[in-house]
Enzyme design. Structure first.
Site, PDB file in Angstrom:
ATOM      1  N   SER A   1       0.825  -1.206   0.000  1.00 37.37           N
ATOM      2  CA  SER A   1       0.000   0.000   0.000  1.00 37.37           C
ATOM      3  C   SER A   1       0.865   1.265   0.000  1.00 37.37           C
ATOM      4  O   SER A   1       1.599   1.497  -0.941  1.00 37.37           O
ATOM      5  CB  SER A   1      -0.944  -0.076   1.213  1.00 37.37           C
ATOM      6  OG  SER A   1      -1.849   0.966   1.201  1.00 37.37           O
TER       7      SER A   1
ATOM      8  N   HIS B   1      -7.637  -5.315   0.317  1.00 33.87           N
ATOM      9  CA  HIS B   1      -6.408  -4.528   0.484  1.00 33.87           C
ATOM     10  C   HIS B   1      -5.530  -5.004   1.645  1.00 33.87           C
ATOM     11  O   HIS B   1      -4.303  -5.028   1.534  1.00 33.87           O
ATOM     12  CB  HIS B   1      -6.803  -3.069   0.710  1.00 33.87           C
ATOM     13  CG  HIS B   1      -5.679  -2.105   0.537  1.00 33.87           C
ATOM     14  ND1 HIS B   1      -5.114  -1.821  -0.686  1.00 33.87           N
ATOM     15  CD2 HIS B   1      -4.994  -1.351   1.436  1.00 33.87           C
ATOM     16  CE1 HIS B   1      -4.149  -0.936  -0.535  1.00 33.87           C
ATOM     17  NE2 HIS B   1      -4.050  -0.637   0.741  1.00 33.87           N
TER      18      HIS B   1
END
Ligand SMILES: *[C@@H]1O[C@H](CO)[C@@H](O)[C@H](O)[C@H]1NC(C)=O
Ligand SMILES: *[C@@H]1O[C@H](CO)[C@@H](O)[C@H](O)[C@H]1NC(C)=O
Ligand SMILES: *[C@@H]1O[C@H](CO)[C@@H](O)[C@H](O)[C@H]1NC(C)=O
Ligand SMILES: *[C@@H]1O[C@H](CO)[C@@H](O)[C@H](O)[C@H]1NC(C)=O
Length: 397
Positions: A168, A373
């Site tokens: 990320s 995610h």
């Protein structure tokens, strides 16, 4: 706004779990080095000071259990937004990438970006009193923190290059580093982006959407999310909680956690055993500017430096912030993305890969459509879907 929340609720209806959640356990109270030592791995803590005074903490697992010394192959791991080095070990020795790489013979180093609770320190600024401390976004993390930590590691180990793995924001800061300071490409054997974030205009996180398209007074927004340090208020979390909270134990625990509120989660990938230690270490802290810089990306559709509005001229001598020059990035990059990722959307990953040109050495779609995610860090199937391939690609460089 109502439509967004309806959408939010819809996604969460799809989330369910029957796993019982254990009571708080001992691991939840241990620090990162204490956890690593408890599970029988060697561990070191190092501190590095950046040129602008931030004191950063690095954690190292120099080798695995089946060896007595580091073999000199360095794997540097950089965490995402609101996270820390804990991410790489929290899921335990069978699932934590930090342990897995150490057992594969790597000398594992895990960075901590300025402002998270392990790097919340400065030579002259006090994070509790000086708002100046919080005047940074992931731009400074990429342009200053990560290169400083890499130089420290290479000097200490007498090596010339290393493998870099980011999750990320750990990917965003990597692109910032290698585009702003292209000489760092020579210090990278290969980079692995887990849930890459460069462009963001197709992301679907409702909370990020609200921040990106906020049209009310800014001070109201800052009352909700914090002024300097990102500290969402009870009102803000309640807003989220109404739609994020299901009846079962797992959603009850995660719906009040800012990290999961921003990123979402899939209960089927969540190991209930690790929830106490997971929520003990996350969210790990960030600046409001880090979050707002992402909100700007969603709004602009570009991958650009921080937008200071009327002050841009003073910072950049232009009216709009300069874009990061992806053509300066030359070390090989492998991108891992998935369809259920609220922040890293397929269209944005494809655009990023095109922009990287020949540096984009490969992109891999996770075969499970439910993979989210945060599952790259905490998912039960992360080793099978992602880490195994990362490790086999590392061996090629
Ligand atoms: C590590 O070192 C100890 C003591 O020197 C030795 O007994 C042991 O066999 C070594 N282990 C490995 C895996 O090389
Ligand atoms: C859940 O985590 C525990 C502790 O790390 C581990 O022993 C167990 O194998 C994990 N379960 C699954 C399904 O991955
Ligand atoms: C911050 O760094 C100073 C060294 O400059 C150290 O003495 C102090 O203990 C650190 N504070 C924390 C909370 O780590
Ligand atoms: C560092 O590595 C170089 C070769 O890469 C070697 O010549 C040198 O002796 C090493 N220095 C130390 C202190 O190990």
């Amino acid at each position: 706004m109502h439509l967004l929340f309806a959408f939010f609720g819809f996604i969460l209806l799809a989330v369910s779990s029957a796993n019982p959640v254990p009571a708080d356990d001992e691991d939840a109270h241990l620090t990162v080095p204490e956890l690593i030592a408890k599970y029988g791995y060697p561990v070191e803590e190092h501190h590095v000071t950046t040129e602008d005074g931030y004191i950063l903490t690095l954690h190292r697992i120099p080798h695995g259990k089946n060896s007595n010394k580091s073999l000199g192959k360095i794997a540097y791991l950089q965490h995402g937004l609101l996270s820390s080095s804990a991410d790489w070990i929290i899921t335990g020795t069978t699932h934590g990438l930090g342990y897995i790489l150490a057992d594969e013979g790597y000398d594992v180093w895990m960075g901590n970006a300025r402002g998270n609770k392990l790097s919340r320190n400065h030579t002259s600024l006090n994070p509790d009193k000086d708002s100046e401390f919080w005047k940074f976004s992931w731009h400074q993390i990429g342009a200053i923190d990560v290169p400083t930590m890499i130089d420290y590691i290479l000097e200490l180990t007498n090596q010339t290059n290393l493998y870099h793995i980011g999750h990320s924001q750990g990917t965003t800061s990597y692109y910032v580093m290698t585009s702003m300071r292209p000489e760092y490409n020579d210090k990278i054997k290969a980079h692995f982006s887990l849930a890459p974030i460069g462009y963001m205009n197709h992301m679907t996180s409702p909370l990020m959407h609200i921040m990106a398209f906020w049209s009310g007074p800014l001070d109201l927004l800052f009352n909700l999310i914090g002024v300097n340090e990102f500290l969402p208020s009870n009102e803000f979390m309640a807003l989220v909680g109404n739609v994020l909270c299901g009846d079962d134990d797992i959603t009850q625990i995660l719906c009040t956690n800012a990290l999961f509120a921003v990123c979402g989660f899939s209960a089927s990938e969540m190991n209930a055993t690790i929830l106490p230690v997971l929520t003990g270490h996350t969210p790990a802290g960030a600046s409001v500017m880090q979050v707002m810089h992402y909100a700007q990306e969603i709004n602009s559709g570009g991958f650009r430096q921080y937008d200071f509005g009327l002050d841009n001229w003073n910072h950049y001598h232009s009216l709009t912030p300069p874009p990061y020059d992806l053509s300066k990035i030359t070390a090989p990059i492998y991108l891992f993305y998935s369809h259920n990722d609220w922040l890293s959307a397929e269209q944005d990953v494809i655009k990023l890969c095109k922009g990287l040109g020949s540096a984009c050495a490969g992109k891999f779609l996770v075969s499970d459509n439910g993979f989210n995610h945060l599952d790259y860090m905490f998912g039960i199937h992360a080793p099978e879907y992602v880490y195994d391939r990362v490790i086999s690609l590392m061996a090629r460089h």
